[in-house]
Design an enzyme around this catalytic site. Structure first.
Site, short mmCIF file in Angstrom:
data_model
loop_
_atom_site.label_atom_id
_atom_site.label_comp_id
_atom_site.label_asym_id
_atom_site.label_seq_id
_atom_site.Cartn_x
_atom_site.Cartn_y
_atom_site.Cartn_z
N ARG A 1 -0.99 -14.89 3.22
CA ARG A 1 -1.66 -14.29 4.37
C ARG A 1 -0.82 -14.44 5.64
O ARG A 1 -0.80 -13.55 6.49
CB ARG A 1 -3.04 -14.93 4.60
CG ARG A 1 -4.10 -14.54 3.60
CD ARG A 1 -4.55 -13.11 3.73
NE ARG A 1 -5.40 -12.85 4.88
CZ ARG A 1 -6.15 -11.76 5.03
NH1 ARG A 1 -6.16 -10.82 4.10
NH2 ARG A 1 -6.87 -11.58 6.11
N PHE B 1 -15.27 3.12 7.67
CA PHE B 1 -13.90 3.47 7.26
C PHE B 1 -13.70 3.48 5.75
O PHE B 1 -12.60 3.75 5.26
CB PHE B 1 -12.88 2.53 7.93
CG PHE B 1 -13.08 1.06 7.61
CD1 PHE B 1 -12.58 0.51 6.44
CD2 PHE B 1 -13.76 0.22 8.50
CE1 PHE B 1 -12.75 -0.84 6.15
CE2 PHE B 1 -13.93 -1.13 8.22
CZ PHE B 1 -13.43 -1.66 7.05
N THR C 1 -5.04 -8.44 10.19
CA THR C 1 -5.48 -7.11 9.73
C THR C 1 -4.97 -6.00 10.66
O THR C 1 -4.48 -4.98 10.19
CB THR C 1 -7.03 -7.06 9.67
OG1 THR C 1 -7.47 -8.15 8.86
CG2 THR C 1 -7.52 -5.75 9.08
N HIS D 1 -1.63 -5.52 1.40
CA HIS D 1 -2.85 -6.30 1.22
C HIS D 1 -2.47 -7.69 0.71
O HIS D 1 -1.54 -7.83 -0.08
CB HIS D 1 -3.76 -5.63 0.17
CG HIS D 1 -4.86 -6.55 -0.32
ND1 HIS D 1 -6.03 -6.72 0.38
CD2 HIS D 1 -4.93 -7.36 -1.40
CE1 HIS D 1 -6.79 -7.60 -0.27
NE2 HIS D 1 -6.14 -8.00 -1.35
N LYS E 1 0.83 -1.20 0.00
CA LYS E 1 0.00 0.00 0.00
C LYS E 1 0.88 1.26 0.00
O LYS E 1 2.09 1.18 0.20
CB LYS E 1 -0.93 -0.06 1.22
CG LYS E 1 -1.88 -1.26 1.21
CD LYS E 1 -2.76 -1.27 2.45
CE LYS E 1 -3.66 -2.51 2.48
NZ LYS E 1 -4.57 -2.50 3.66
N GLU F 1 -9.19 -10.76 -7.73
CA GLU F 1 -8.29 -9.61 -7.59
C GLU F 1 -7.21 -9.62 -8.68
O GLU F 1 -6.87 -8.56 -9.21
CB GLU F 1 -7.67 -9.60 -6.18
CG GLU F 1 -8.73 -9.29 -5.12
CD GLU F 1 -8.27 -9.45 -3.68
OE1 GLU F 1 -9.09 -9.20 -2.79
OE2 GLU F 1 -7.11 -9.85 -3.44
N TYR G 1 -12.20 -2.81 -2.86
CA TYR G 1 -12.70 -2.85 -1.47
C TYR G 1 -14.23 -2.82 -1.41
O TYR G 1 -14.80 -2.45 -0.38
CB TYR G 1 -12.09 -1.71 -0.66
CG TYR G 1 -10.66 -1.99 -0.23
CD1 TYR G 1 -10.34 -3.10 0.54
CD2 TYR G 1 -9.62 -1.13 -0.61
CE1 TYR G 1 -9.02 -3.36 0.93
CE2 TYR G 1 -8.30 -1.38 -0.23
CZ TYR G 1 -8.02 -2.50 0.55
OH TYR G 1 -6.72 -2.76 0.93
N ARG H 1 3.05 -7.06 8.68
CA ARG H 1 2.32 -6.07 9.49
C ARG H 1 2.83 -6.05 10.93
O ARG H 1 2.86 -5.00 11.56
CB ARG H 1 0.82 -6.38 9.44
CG ARG H 1 0.17 -6.03 8.10
CD ARG H 1 -1.24 -6.59 8.03
NE ARG H 1 -1.97 -6.15 6.84
CZ ARG H 1 -3.12 -6.68 6.47
NH1 ARG H 1 -3.66 -7.68 7.16
NH2 ARG H 1 -3.75 -6.23 5.39
N1 UDP Z 1 -9.50 -1.24 7.57
C1 UDP Z 1 -9.54 -0.02 8.22
N2 UDP Z 1 -10.22 0.05 9.41
C2 UDP Z 1 -10.85 -1.02 9.97
C3 UDP Z 1 -10.81 -2.26 9.27
C4 UDP Z 1 -10.12 -2.34 8.08
O1 UDP Z 1 -8.96 0.96 7.77
O2 UDP Z 1 -11.45 -0.89 11.04
C5 UDP Z 1 -8.76 -1.32 6.30
C6 UDP Z 1 -7.38 -1.96 6.48
O3 UDP Z 1 -6.47 -1.26 5.63
C7 UDP Z 1 -7.61 -3.36 5.96
C8 UDP Z 1 -8.64 -3.12 4.85
O4 UDP Z 1 -9.49 -2.11 5.38
O5 UDP Z 1 -6.41 -3.94 5.49
C9 UDP Z 1 -9.47 -4.31 4.46
O6 UDP Z 1 -10.02 -4.91 5.59
P1 UDP Z 1 -10.11 -6.50 5.73
O7 UDP Z 1 -10.97 -6.77 6.91
O8 UDP Z 1 -10.50 -7.07 4.40
O9 UDP Z 1 -8.62 -6.89 6.13
P2 UDP Z 1 -7.39 -7.53 5.35
O10 UDP Z 1 -7.93 -8.61 4.44
O11 UDP Z 1 -6.69 -6.42 4.62
O12 UDP Z 1 -6.52 -8.10 6.46
#
Ligand code: UDP
Length: 148
Positions: free
Chosen positions: A85, A57, A91, A115, A9, A126, A49, A102
């Protein structure tokens, strides 16, 4: 062979972490079959997204992803969706173990560096959204014999 989609990102690119992250992917034994530095249009961000469009958010997330270049990758390997992953971490960086991307580099969920597709089905979706077919390269890594 399975494929997945990873995208560094704007915070990861802006902090100069592309090399560090690519090194982890290569060291793991994963093959990079597509890679590009690119800016993200609002349309692409909203489609990618889409499942979060009703979340509070969402607006901030779209603004963030379109705020600077990202480094998009297609990776190939056995079980590479799950392994991708695992390399990425949870996340929320606060819950991500040290040793994950992360866990090592992120502090907040809003700026969590990278991501990674969360299932084989979303990886397929994707990859098709972010890459043209001709941008994905089929080649052999000589190291594969020592990985598999
Ligand atoms: N995100 C955020 N606030 C939140 C939850 C998610 O900004 O409370 C953002 C964060 O960048 C995350 C993305 O939204 O990576 C997608 O969320 P997802 O739950 O799909 O998580 P990921 O698959 O990226 O771990």
């Amino acid at each position: 062979m399975e494929k997945t989609f990873l995208m560094i990102k704007p915070d990861g690119v802006g902090r100069g972490l592309v090399g560090e992250i690519v090194k982890r992917i290569e060291n793991k034994g994963i093959k990079i079959v597509g890679a590009k530095l690119m800016t993200v249009s609002e349309d692409l961000a909203k489609t990618h997204y889409g499942e979060h469009s009703e979340k509070p958010f969402f607006g901030e997330l779209v603004d963030f992803i379109t705020s600077g270049p990202v480094f998009a990758m297609v990776l190939e390997g056995e079980n590479v969706v799950e392994i991708g992953r695992t390399l990425v971490g949870k996340t929320n960086p606060a819950e991500s173990a040290p040793g994950t991307i992360r866990g090592d580099y992120g502090m907040t969920v809003g700026k969590n560096i990278i991501h990674g597709s969360d299932s084989v089905a979303s990886a397929e979706k994707e990859i098709a959204l972010w890459f043209k077919e001709e941008e994905i390269i089929d080649y052999n890594l000589v190291t594969a014999a020592w990985v598999y």
